[in-house]
Design a protein around this motif. Structure first.
Motif, PDB file in Angstrom:
ATOM      1  N   ARG A  31       2.724   5.666  -8.536  1.00 25.53           N
ATOM      2  CA  ARG A  31       1.241   5.719  -7.773  1.00 25.53           C
ATOM      3  C   ARG A  31       0.246   5.351  -8.403  1.00 25.53           C
ATOM      4  O   ARG A  31      -0.712   4.768  -8.082  1.00 25.53           O
ATOM      5  CB  ARG A  31       1.152   7.339  -7.168  1.00 25.53           C
ATOM      6  CG  ARG A  31       1.862   7.808  -5.908  1.00 25.53           C
ATOM      7  CD  ARG A  31       1.362   9.150  -5.561  1.00 25.53           C
ATOM      8  NE  ARG A  31       2.199   9.412  -4.189  1.00 25.53           N
ATOM      9  CZ  ARG A  31       1.701   8.954  -3.035  1.00 25.53           C
ATOM     10  NH1 ARG A  31       0.416   8.293  -3.037  1.00 25.53           N
ATOM     11  NH2 ARG A  31       1.906   9.478  -2.091  1.00 25.53           N
ATOM     12  N   ASP A  32       0.392   5.658  -9.728  1.00 24.05           N
ATOM     13  CA  ASP A  32      -0.983   5.023 -10.759  1.00 24.05           C
ATOM     14  C   ASP A  32      -0.596   3.996 -11.368  1.00 24.05           C
ATOM     15  O   ASP A  32      -1.329   3.377 -12.412  1.00 24.05           O
ATOM     16  CB  ASP A  32      -1.032   6.190 -11.643  1.00 24.05           C
ATOM     17  CG  ASP A  32       0.132   6.390 -12.419  1.00 24.05           C
ATOM     18  OD1 ASP A  32       1.031   6.138 -12.183  1.00 24.05           O
ATOM     19  OD2 ASP A  32      -0.082   7.114 -13.563  1.00 24.05           O
ATOM     20  N   CYS A  46      -0.446   0.274 -10.234  1.00 23.89           N
ATOM     21  CA  CYS A  46      -0.913  -0.708  -9.219  1.00 23.89           C
ATOM     22  C   CYS A  46      -0.941  -2.019  -9.800  1.00 23.89           C
ATOM     23  O   CYS A  46      -1.326  -2.110 -11.016  1.00 23.89           O
ATOM     24  CB  CYS A  46      -2.262  -0.204  -8.502  1.00 23.89           C
ATOM     25  SG  CYS A  46      -2.059   1.102  -7.309  1.00 23.89           S
ATOM     26  N   THR A  49      -6.066  -4.586  -7.491  1.00 29.17           N
ATOM     27  CA  THR A  49      -5.683  -3.946  -6.085  1.00 29.17           C
ATOM     28  C   THR A  49      -5.311  -2.528  -6.278  1.00 29.17           C
ATOM     29  O   THR A  49      -5.298  -1.825  -7.220  1.00 29.17           O
ATOM     30  CB  THR A  49      -4.569  -4.885  -5.874  1.00 29.17           C
ATOM     31  OG1 THR A  49      -3.208  -4.377  -6.579  1.00 29.17           O
ATOM     32  CG2 THR A  49      -4.443  -6.421  -6.137  1.00 29.17           C
ATOM     33  N   ARG A  50      -4.922  -2.155  -4.858  1.00 31.35           N
ATOM     34  CA  ARG A  50      -4.907  -0.737  -4.693  1.00 31.35           C
ATOM     35  C   ARG A  50      -3.268  -0.535  -4.132  1.00 31.35           C
ATOM     36  O   ARG A  50      -2.650   0.313  -3.704  1.00 31.35           O
ATOM     37  CB  ARG A  50      -5.634  -0.239  -3.663  1.00 31.35           C
ATOM     38  CG  ARG A  50      -5.606  -0.806  -2.582  1.00 31.35           C
ATOM     39  CD  ARG A  50      -6.505  -0.304  -1.358  1.00 31.35           C
ATOM     40  NE  ARG A  50      -6.846  -0.830  -0.212  1.00 31.35           N
ATOM     41  CZ  ARG A  50      -7.619  -1.838   0.275  1.00 31.35           C
ATOM     42  NH1 ARG A  50      -8.348  -2.288  -0.776  1.00 31.35           N
ATOM     43  NH2 ARG A  50      -7.712  -2.363   1.301  1.00 31.35           N
ATOM     44  N   TYR A  51      -2.678  -1.837  -4.514  1.00 35.36           N
ATOM     45  CA  TYR A  51      -1.234  -2.078  -4.114  1.00 35.36           C
ATOM     46  C   TYR A  51      -0.045  -1.864  -5.147  1.00 35.36           C
ATOM     47  O   TYR A  51      -0.399  -2.285  -6.311  1.00 35.36           O
ATOM     48  CB  TYR A  51      -0.986  -3.367  -3.604  1.00 35.36           C
ATOM     49  CG  TYR A  51      -1.871  -3.665  -2.371  1.00 35.36           C
ATOM     50  CD1 TYR A  51      -2.187  -3.018  -1.425  1.00 35.36           C
ATOM     51  CD2 TYR A  51      -2.830  -4.946  -2.463  1.00 35.36           C
ATOM     52  CE1 TYR A  51      -3.022  -3.135  -0.424  1.00 35.36           C
ATOM     53  CE2 TYR A  51      -3.828  -5.205  -1.574  1.00 35.36           C
ATOM     54  CZ  TYR A  51      -3.811  -4.439  -0.551  1.00 35.36           C
ATOM     55  OH  TYR A  51      -4.718  -4.771   0.774  1.00 35.36           O
ATOM     56  N   ARG A  52       0.824  -1.132  -4.773  1.00 35.94           N
ATOM     57  CA  ARG A  52       2.071  -0.957  -5.628  1.00 35.94           C
ATOM     58  C   ARG A  52       3.107  -2.219  -5.560  1.00 35.94           C
ATOM     59  O   ARG A  52       3.039  -2.767  -4.803  1.00 35.94           O
ATOM     60  CB  ARG A  52       2.565   0.466  -5.424  1.00 35.94           C
ATOM     61  CG  ARG A  52       1.911   1.647  -5.995  1.00 35.94           C
ATOM     62  CD  ARG A  52       2.263   2.851  -4.988  1.00 35.94           C
ATOM     63  NE  ARG A  52       3.365   3.422  -5.644  1.00 35.94           N
ATOM     64  CZ  ARG A  52       3.868   4.505  -4.903  1.00 35.94           C
ATOM     65  NH1 ARG A  52       3.647   5.078  -4.055  1.00 35.94           N
ATOM     66  NH2 ARG A  52       5.250   5.007  -5.511  1.00 35.94           N
ATOM     67  N   PRO A 110       0.988  -1.230   0.058  1.00 35.09           N
ATOM     68  CA  PRO A 110      -0.031  -0.017   0.087  1.00 35.09           C
ATOM     69  C   PRO A 110       0.750   1.267  -0.078  1.00 35.09           C
ATOM     70  O   PRO A 110       2.190   1.396   0.412  1.00 35.09           O
ATOM     71  CB  PRO A 110      -0.892  -0.182   1.316  1.00 35.09           C
ATOM     72  CG  PRO A 110      -0.770  -1.537   1.682  1.00 35.09           C
ATOM     73  CD  PRO A 110       0.602  -2.017   0.934  1.00 35.09           C
ATOM     74  N   ASN A 111       0.470   2.377  -0.215  1.00 33.65           N
ATOM     75  CA  ASN A 111       1.021   3.604  -0.330  1.00 33.65           C
ATOM     76  C   ASN A 111       1.769   3.905   0.785  1.00 33.65           C
ATOM     77  O   ASN A 111       2.860   4.499   0.816  1.00 33.65           O
ATOM     78  CB  ASN A 111       0.174   4.594  -0.873  1.00 33.65           C
ATOM     79  CG  ASN A 111      -0.232   4.741  -2.008  1.00 33.65           C
ATOM     80  OD1 ASN A 111       0.855   4.387  -3.142  1.00 33.65           O
ATOM     81  ND2 ASN A 111      -1.541   5.233  -2.751  1.00 33.65           N
ATOM     82  N   SER A 129       6.071  -3.072 -13.257  1.00 30.47           N
ATOM     83  CA  SER A 129       4.691  -2.554 -13.014  1.00 30.47           C
ATOM     84  C   SER A 129       3.775  -2.930 -13.982  1.00 30.47           C
ATOM     85  O   SER A 129       3.733  -3.509 -15.006  1.00 30.47           O
ATOM     86  CB  SER A 129       4.736  -1.111 -12.667  1.00 30.47           C
ATOM     87  OG  SER A 129       5.255  -0.372 -13.587  1.00 30.47           O
ATOM     88  N   ASP A 185      -5.357  -3.571   5.159  1.00 26.14           N
ATOM     89  CA  ASP A 185      -4.143  -3.765   4.445  1.00 26.14           C
ATOM     90  C   ASP A 185      -2.930  -4.633   5.187  1.00 26.14           C
ATOM     91  O   ASP A 185      -2.134  -5.097   4.432  1.00 26.14           O
ATOM     92  CB  ASP A 185      -3.724  -2.228   3.997  1.00 26.14           C
ATOM     93  CG  ASP A 185      -4.513  -1.553   2.993  1.00 26.14           C
ATOM     94  OD1 ASP A 185      -5.242  -2.381   2.300  1.00 26.14           O
ATOM     95  OD2 ASP A 185      -4.623  -0.551   3.209  1.00 26.14           O
ATOM     96  N   GLU A 231     -10.852  -6.311   4.875  1.00 28.59           N
ATOM     97  CA  GLU A 231     -10.254  -5.540   3.728  1.00 28.59           C
ATOM     98  C   GLU A 231      -9.001  -4.788   4.100  1.00 28.59           C
ATOM     99  O   GLU A 231      -8.361  -3.908   3.631  1.00 28.59           O
ATOM    100  CB  GLU A 231     -11.355  -4.338   3.146  1.00 28.59           C
ATOM    101  CG  GLU A 231     -12.580  -5.104   2.810  1.00 28.59           C
ATOM    102  CD  GLU A 231     -12.236  -5.983   1.426  1.00 28.59           C
ATOM    103  OE1 GLU A 231     -11.131  -5.490   0.706  1.00 28.59           O
ATOM    104  OE2 GLU A 231     -12.981  -6.604   1.301  1.00 28.59           O
TER     105      GLU A 231
END
Length: 421
Positions: A51-52, A54, A58-61, A20-21, A190, A98, A96
């Motif tokens: 950041r964009d 992921c 998911t919302r993960y990098r 996550p961020n 990525s 992280d 949910e």
């Protein structure tokens, strides 16, 4: 390439995690200073997606670690686990979440692997995943969905258990080293907004990959391919060029009745022999294996893998116990690393092996006490058998005895006869 070179030079191995961020911010540090520090300390290259960018769905990098030493990943991930614990301190438990698992004191680490790696992690009928859970107390969950050859792995457990589980997962990941799927996976750093892979450049990975030009957004050179397993051994002067170093099969040593002088002579001879090796060959990678009774393996591993993990750290070697197979009374122990280090690790494990033998042996006089107890029980059993025989004899005598005389008049038929008994 050794530790402390800041990740310069060739990096043959890779490891991927999802972050996550908030976790990325901790890994990077102010102005990227912490990332630079980790690279210098661990001798690796750390690449983090934007950041964009992921991982799809998911919302993960994506956190990508490159190194010439696959053990360096564990050092980086140890710091990452510490960051996860700090991030999880202010997170509520939920499905949910992280950072925190559903069980109290548990945390989540997410990795990305290939289909071949996930199959190895699971093992035949889930044997490897079960072994990881038994050794580390951590649960391994693999998402069945495959995205551009990638699958996500979620590991849930306590911090120390996560380190052990990651060590095992990393072993299965690096066993795929040199395969086409590994090369493809290692170069994807990525994904764009449409879920298309973005490939790392040779400058980021420290190595060129043949046959990957034109993929994604990277401009791949036409240099050498990812080194295959035959080049895995360090190539110093005189170093052997074998796949994974010489492989020897040894059995657990039997207890010897040697004096202190004999032990000293043996160590001196070993030291003298080591000094006579061609330059660079002691640092090559060698492998030894031995068969151990399966009932001893758990004792050697220790509670949640603490004992074997301590030996791994002390010697810097790869130590692995094959999963137990039905019908097989033994399990195979594999130790891999520099020659003297693997024998040091083997000696430490055999020391523990014989310590368990001593711990299980009955104390002085215990056998005599046991014999007395057995004799007493046998005497009680014989006495009980005699009593049973006497009871049976009495019952038999009653059966053979004539019926008692009938009192009263009449012939004894009808109801009157029954009343006479």
């Amino acid at each position: 390439m050794g530790y402390g070179d800041g990740g310069k030079g060739m990096r043959r191995f890779a490891f991927k995690a999802l972050c996550p961020n908030e976790l990325v911010a901790r890994i990077m540090g102010k102005g990227g200073t912490r990332k630079e520090q980790l690279q210098n300390e661990m001798g690796c290259k750390i690449v983090v997606s934007g950041r964009d960018e992921c991982f799809p769905g998911t919302r993960y990098r994506v956190l990508l670690i490159y190194s010439d030493n696959p053990e360096a990943f564990l050092g980086v991930m140890q710091h990452v686990i510490g960051d996860i614990v700090e991030c999880g301190a202010k997170e509520a438990v939920s499905a949910e979440a992280d950072f925190v698992g559903m069980d109290r004191g548990s945390y989540i680490v997410r990795c990305v692997v290939t289909k071949q790696m996930s199959s190895a992690i699971i093992g035949p009928k889930g044997s490897n995943a079960r072994a990881i859970r038994e050794e580390s107390g951590s649960k391994v969950v693999i998402d069945p969905n495959i995205t551009a050859g990638h699958q996500t792995v979620k590991i849930v457990g306590e911090p120390h258990g996560l380190q052990i589980a990651l060590s095992r997962v990393n072993q299965y990941v690096q066993e795929q080293h040199g395969t086409p799927s590994y090369v493809e996976w290692a170069t994807v750093k990525s994904f764009d907004g449409a879920g298309n892979p973005i490939y790392a450049s040779p400058a980021e990975t420290g190595i060129s990959y043949a046959g990957h030009g034109g993929h994604g957004h990277a401009n791949h050179g036409k240099g050498s391919e990812w080194p295959d397993e035959r080049e895995r051994t360090p190539r110093g002067p005189g170093a052997p060029a074998q796949r994974a170093g010489p492989r020897s099969v040894v059995n657990p040593p039997q207890p010897a009745s040697s004096s202190g002088d004999e032990d000293s002579d043996l160590l001196s001879a070993l030291s003298s022999t080591a000094q006579g090796f061609p330059r660079g060959t002691l640092d090559a990678e060698y492998t030894i294996t031995c068969e151990l009774p399966r009932e001893k393996v758990g004792l050697l591993i220790g509670k949640r893998g603490e004992d074997v993990q301590r030996i791994r750290k002390k010697t810097g070697t790869y130590i692995h116990f094959d999963p137990a197979q039905d019908g097989n009374e033994g399990q195979t122990l594999t130790i891999r690393g520099p020659l003297l280090k693997i024998y040091q690790a083997h000696a430490l494990l055999m020391k523990r092996y014989h310590e368990t033998q001593v711990e299980e042996a009955p104390p002085n006089g215990a056998n005599g006490d046991k014999d007395q107890k057995v004799q007493a029980l046998e005497e009680q059993l014989q006495a009980l058998q005699r009593q049973m025989a006497e009871v049976k004899q009495m019952q038999q005598s009653n059966v053979n005895a004539p019926p008692p005389a009938i009192s009263g008049k009449g012939k004894g038929t009808g109801k009157g006869a029954r009343k006479g008994w």
